[in-house]
Design a protein around this motif. Structure first.
Motif, PDB file in Angstrom:
ATOM      1  N   ASP A  89       1.928  -7.501  -8.204  1.00 42.34           N
ATOM      2  CA  ASP A  89       1.840  -7.142  -9.615  1.00 42.34           C
ATOM      3  C   ASP A  89       1.119  -5.807  -9.688  1.00 42.34           C
ATOM      4  N   ARG A  90       1.608  -4.903 -10.522  1.00 43.51           N
ATOM      5  CA  ARG A  90       0.977  -3.587 -10.600  1.00 43.51           C
ATOM      6  C   ARG A  90      -0.405  -3.651 -11.223  1.00 43.51           C
ATOM      7  N   CYS A  91      -0.681  -4.689 -12.028  1.00 40.94           N
ATOM      8  CA  CYS A  91      -2.047  -4.883 -12.536  1.00 40.94           C
ATOM      9  C   CYS A  91      -2.982  -5.264 -11.395  1.00 40.94           C
ATOM     10  N   HIS A  92      -2.473  -6.041 -10.447  1.00 38.04           N
ATOM     11  CA  HIS A  92      -3.280  -6.391  -9.277  1.00 38.04           C
ATOM     12  C   HIS A  92      -3.601  -5.136  -8.470  1.00 38.04           C
ATOM     13  N   LYS A  93      -2.629  -4.240  -8.372  1.00 39.85           N
ATOM     14  CA  LYS A  93      -2.850  -2.985  -7.639  1.00 39.85           C
ATOM     15  C   LYS A  93      -3.952  -2.152  -8.302  1.00 39.85           C
TER      16      LYS A  93
ATOM     17  N   GLU B  51      -6.604   0.122   1.882  1.00 42.87           N
ATOM     18  CA  GLU B  51      -5.278   0.675   1.630  1.00 42.87           C
ATOM     19  C   GLU B  51      -4.481  -0.346   0.826  1.00 42.87           C
ATOM     20  N   SER B  52      -4.198  -0.031  -0.420  1.00 42.96           N
ATOM     21  CA  SER B  52      -3.511  -1.005  -1.291  1.00 42.96           C
ATOM     22  C   SER B  52      -2.595  -0.297  -2.279  1.00 42.96           C
ATOM     23  N   SER B  53      -1.753   0.574  -1.762  1.00 40.78           N
ATOM     24  CA  SER B  53      -0.920   1.396  -2.636  1.00 40.78           C
ATOM     25  C   SER B  53       0.465   0.815  -2.873  1.00 40.78           C
ATOM     26  N   ILE B  54       0.798  -0.317  -2.210  1.00 39.28           N
ATOM     27  CA  ILE B  54       2.162  -0.836  -2.249  1.00 39.28           C
ATOM     28  C   ILE B  54       2.310  -1.936  -3.298  1.00 39.28           C
ATOM     29  N   PHE B  55       3.372  -1.827  -4.100  1.00 30.84           N
ATOM     30  CA  PHE B  55       3.749  -2.859  -5.069  1.00 30.84           C
ATOM     31  C   PHE B  55       5.045  -3.491  -4.592  1.00 30.84           C
TER      32      PHE B  55
ATOM     33  N   ASP C 252       2.458  -7.520 -14.933  1.00 30.73           N
ATOM     34  CA  ASP C 252       3.272  -6.366 -14.534  1.00 30.73           C
ATOM     35  C   ASP C 252       3.888  -6.652 -13.167  1.00 30.73           C
ATOM     36  N   GLY C 253       4.456  -7.842 -13.052  1.00 28.53           N
ATOM     37  CA  GLY C 253       5.100  -8.264 -11.815  1.00 28.53           C
ATOM     38  C   GLY C 253       6.121  -9.338 -12.122  1.00 28.53           C
ATOM     39  N   ALA C 254       6.486 -10.110 -11.104  1.00 28.50           N
ATOM     40  CA  ALA C 254       7.472 -11.179 -11.273  1.00 28.50           C
ATOM     41  C   ALA C 254       7.053 -12.377 -10.442  1.00 28.50           C
ATOM     42  N   HIS C 255       7.596 -13.538 -10.771  1.00 24.82           N
ATOM     43  CA  HIS C 255       7.414 -14.728  -9.954  1.00 24.82           C
ATOM     44  C   HIS C 255       8.720 -15.015  -9.233  1.00 24.82           C
TER      45      HIS C 255
ATOM     46  N   TYR D 141     -11.773  -2.073  -7.605  1.00 23.52           N
ATOM     47  CA  TYR D 141     -12.843  -2.844  -6.975  1.00 23.52           C
ATOM     48  C   TYR D 141     -12.844  -2.805  -5.453  1.00 23.52           C
ATOM     49  N   TYR D 142     -11.739  -2.354  -4.855  1.00 21.94           N
ATOM     50  CA  TYR D 142     -11.683  -2.233  -3.394  1.00 21.94           C
ATOM     51  C   TYR D 142     -11.084  -0.881  -3.012  1.00 21.94           C
ATOM     52  N   PRO D 143     -11.680   0.212  -3.475  1.00 24.14           N
ATOM     53  CA  PRO D 143     -11.080   1.537  -3.225  1.00 24.14           C
ATOM     54  C   PRO D 143     -11.050   1.910  -1.745  1.00 24.14           C
ATOM     55  N   GLU D 144     -11.860   1.238  -0.931  1.00 21.49           N
ATOM     56  CA  GLU D 144     -11.903   1.549   0.491  1.00 21.49           C
ATOM     57  C   GLU D 144     -10.715   0.966   1.260  1.00 21.49           C
TER      58      GLU D 144
END
Length: 394
Positions: free
Chosen positions: A117-121, A132-136, A303-306, A127-130
């Motif tokens: 979910d893009r909100c999760h991203k 790598e979490s750029s993938i949706f 902002d995602g899907a199930h 909160y975890y900028p350190e």
């Protein structure tokens, strides 16, 4: 480019199923694959050490399987197999990141978080900028008949199926009341705002209430406190599951639920509700493939899907789902799916009844939904997307 993929199986049944579907997709892309059996760790660890060399493989896992408590994947000095062999770990968390704070703290080297979910991203970036979490990567679907030879809707057994468990909202009252009246009032304020504004992400509302109540709260304190309020997320998803199914059943629409707890659903016309407790992924797919409509109530992925969405479409059933920003981008109401608004559930029963009385329109929507899902939204398509976005660069 690394050409070996490791996936984890025999853990949580649903995640096992996802991994096996991804494996097929990765193999089509030319990857060699190995399935690490979590029920036979020692034997699998020995096989894994032969399969994976140094810097030639990638772990693709769900919910941190393989990167936290598996003792067979640590050496005598506490070092991870993945770090020793220089193997990147790609983790797909199938719930909001606030469910996993202690796991993000032990992720190891070369760790990549994939958000469904893009909100999760956005939450990860805050909160975890350190990390790598750029993938949706939205959850994908699985078809029992990818060749398109699915059962016509006119021959299907069920009008509406819903593959999900149910827990009465009252079950969560001890969590709401656990710290006394003042905290209960605070929690209830968050819940009330989410019910009144169901398009808002719950972490956004939680943070807003925390900062209003505690203006000096730090980012670290905010993250820790949100992690202690995940019962609000579960409360709100079951609140709306109850409301949506209740709305349909009480208007005389037959709904068949696949999951636990549905005997506890309060409704005025229980004769229109049927249920079974089997929740194995394959059985859920079989019921969808035998239903005219498959219901989805989003578990607050705004902002995602199930996977219920694309499982339904990929099996020739008409997906009936509430909105998300992402779903509004990829689906079109009454063209390839049925979209409803949690603020206006009273409109949903007539929408379904009208289509039940129009078999030709049903078949048209189902066919367009099937074509879209098979082309863009299977787990095989997700494997290709993950390869293009991340894996080929590792």
């Amino acid at each position: 480019m690394r050409k070996k993929i490791i996936l984890m199986v025999h853990g949580t049944e649903t995640l096992d199923y996802f991994s096996r579907q991804l494996e097929i997709g990765f193999q089509k892309l030319g990857y060699q694959t190995y399935l690490f059996d979590q029920e036979n760790e020692e034997e699998s660890a020995q096989e894994l050490s032969q399969f994976a060399g140094f810097s030639d493989a990638i772990l693709v896992t769900f919910n941190f399987d393989g990167v936290h408590y598996e003792t067979s994947l640590f050496d005598g000095e506490g070092r991870r197999f993945w770090d020793i062999r220089n193997i990147p770990c790609v983790n797909i968390a199938v719930d909001h990141p606030f469910y996993y704070p202690e796991l993000f703290a032990i992720q190891g080297n070369d760790f990549h978080e994939v958000s469904i979910d893009r909100c999760h991203k956005k939450y990860m970036n805050t909160y975890y900028p350190e990390l790598e979490s750029s993938i949706f990567l939205p959850l994908g679907g699985t078809s029992l008949t990818p060749n398109g030879n699915y059962k016509p809707l006119s021959e299907r057994q069920y009008d509406v199926v819903f593959a999900a468990n149910f827990v009465p909202k009252e079950t969560f009252l001890p969590h709401i009341n656990r710290l006394g009246e003042e905290y209960a009032t605070f929690y209830q304020g968050i819940i009330d705002e989410l019910i009144q504004n169901p398009d808002l992400p719950d972490d956004f509302v939680m943070e807003k209430h925390l900062r209003r109540e505690f203006p000096e709260i730090t980012k670290k304190e905010c993250k820790e406190t949100i992690g202690n309020m995940i019962f609000i997320d579960t409360y709100i998803r079951f609140f709306f599951r109850e409301k949506v199914v209740q709305t349909l059943v009480d208007q005389g629409i037959q709904v068949h639920c696949i999951g636990h707890g549905w005997e506890k659903l309060p409704c005025a016309r229980p004769e229109f509700l049927s249920y079974e407790k089997n929740t194995v992924s394959l059985d859920c797919l079989k019921r969808m493939a035998d239903a005219r409509f498959s219901l989805n109530v989003m578990p607050w992925f705004k902002d995602g899907a199930h996977d219920r969405v694309f499982n339904a479409m990929a099996n020739g059933s008409i997906c009936v789902t509430d909105h998300s920003i992402y779903l509004d981008e990829v689906l079109t109401d009454t063209e390839n799916a049925i979209l409803y608004d949690l603020n206006h559930l009273e409109l949903l029963p007539d929408k379904i009844k009208e289509l039940l009385a129009n078999p030709a329109k049903q078949e048209e929507i189902a066919q367009k939904g099937f074509d879209l899902a098979i082309k863009n939204h299977t787990w095989h398509a997700r494997a290709k997307s993950l390869h293009e976005q991340l894996l080929k660069s590792l």
